[in-house]
Design a protein around this motif. Structure first.
Motif: not given
Ligand code: KG4
Ligand code: ZN
Length: 338
Positions: A114, A118, A139, A141, A167, A170, A181-184, A273-274, A276-277, A305
């Motif tokens: 995985h 990424h 991400s 994790g 994490e 979140d 989830p808290g990130g976005p 995922g992060v 995207c921030n 993902d």
């Molecule tokens: O890569 P991913 O989809 O899953 C893993 O492999 O873990 O990442 C998900 C993570 C979550 O913690 C989510 O809150 C974070 O990515 N995330 C963000 C944003 N979009 C998704 N964190 C900060 N800002 C964002 N815009």
């Protein structure tokens, strides 16, 4: 139609995803059946629910993906699935389904890490070969900086000692009572807030290595929140989000560019995922411009993902001549990248 398409399945956590890539890694289609709404009431992923839903959603998603891509089973030349890291009960669904398809089609099976998915995702859609670079993977994790020499040649320079960046986003989102989830959500609210309103720690920013630690930041956020008391206005939450986000981004940017400096790599990538921030993206862009470095950010569709990145990684492995995995390959919830 040529039979060199790669059908890929990703079920490492809570997203059921299927994609098809062409022989050179071009993505024909990438579909995700999200389980976010299902896990939201629990404030986190419930493994049992995740695997049950993968097993229900996966088969129809594969059919739908092939129909929408306009290809039939005979066009599939390889099958790939994520073999780890992730939740074992979730990984097993994608892995066994993909292997069964590979047996049925009598075609090669690629088990994909995985994190490699990424890591390579910033190259999707660019038509550029993967060359040596420094990769930041952030991400839910994992948080790691990797020195990449070529496809399949990775050296981890550093990773997190405790929480991953996603994490931390979140968990603090949960503390603030924000939607999961808290990130976005934190990212969106931070755009309206003052980044200097709260003084959060930048743990290990000057450690001179590529290790991260975000648990102190999380504790500091807890204390700051307790101090604010019960009645917090919306604009204070925006300030809190902006200051918290800035503390994470400061550390990520400092370590990423230090890695480029130390190794002399001229290309850097950010994925997971992060990535995207928005603040992380704009800070990385500004810093890369200033230093004259090339920057590839993963496209948002391939940041969180998805199976497109798994199909892409399998296609690239095949292109560079890495042998497929045997059908006796196993899943590994703690699979390492290097
Ligand atoms: O890569 P991913 O989809 O899953 C893993 O492999 O873990 O990442 C998900 C993570 C979550 O913690 C989510 O809150 C974070 O990515 N995330 C963000 C944003 N979009 C998704 N964190 C900060 N800002 C964002 N815009
Ligand atoms: Zn991921």
């Amino acid at each position: 139609m040529a039979s060199d398409f790669v059908l890929a399945i990703e079920t490492s956590c809570d997203e059921t995803a299927v994609a098809v890539a062409g022989g050179n890694g071009e993505i024909l289609i990438s579909k995700v059946a999200s389980q976010i709404a299902l896990h939201a009431p629990y404030g986190g992923v419930v493994p049992e629910l995740a695997s049950r839903n993968h097993s229900v959603d996966l088969r129809p998603l594969i059919d739908q993906t092939l129909v929408e891509a306009g290809i039939d089973w005979k066009s599939i030349g390889s099958v790939a699935a994520t073999s780890g890291p992730g939740l074992s009960s979730s990984l097993l669904i994608g892995d066994t389904t993909a292997k069964a398809i590979a047996v049925g089609l009598q075609c090669p099976f690629y088990s994909i890490n995985h994190m490699e998915g990424h890591l390579l995702s910033p190259f999707i859609g660019r038509g550029e070969a993967v060359s040596e670079h420094i990769a930041l993977i952030v991400s839910g994790g994992h948080t790691m900086i990797v020195d990449v020499a070529a496809v399949g040649e990775y050296q981890i320079l550093g990773s997190t000692r405790d929480d991953a960046a996603g994490e931390a986003f979140d968990k603090v989102g949960k503390m603030l009572g924000l939607e999961y989830p808290g990130g976005p959500v934190i990212g969106r609210r931070a755009e309206k807030g003052d980044r200097k309103a709260f003084d959060f720690p930048r743990s290990m920013i000057d450690s001179g290595d590529f290790q991260f630690s975000f648990s102190g930041l999380k504790t500091s956020a807890r204390y700051a929140l307790d101090k604010l008391g019960a009645e917090i206005g919306e604009s204070v939450i925006d300030d809190f989000c902006a200051s918290f986000e800035e503390a994470i981004v400061d550390v990520l940017i400092a370590k990423l560019f230090l890695a480029a400096e130390r190794t002399g790599r001229r290309l850097i990538t950010v994925s997971g995922g992060v990535s995207c921030n928005r603040r992380l993206r704009e800070r990385a862009e500004a810093e890369a411009r200033e230093r004259g470095l090339e920057l590839f950010l993963a496209l948002p569709d391939y940041s969180t993902d998805n199976a497109g990145m798994i199909a892409f990684a399998a296609a690239l492995r095949r292109l560079v001549g890495i042998a497929p995995s045997g059908l006796d390959s196993d899943i590994d919830p703690n699979l390492k990248l290097a």
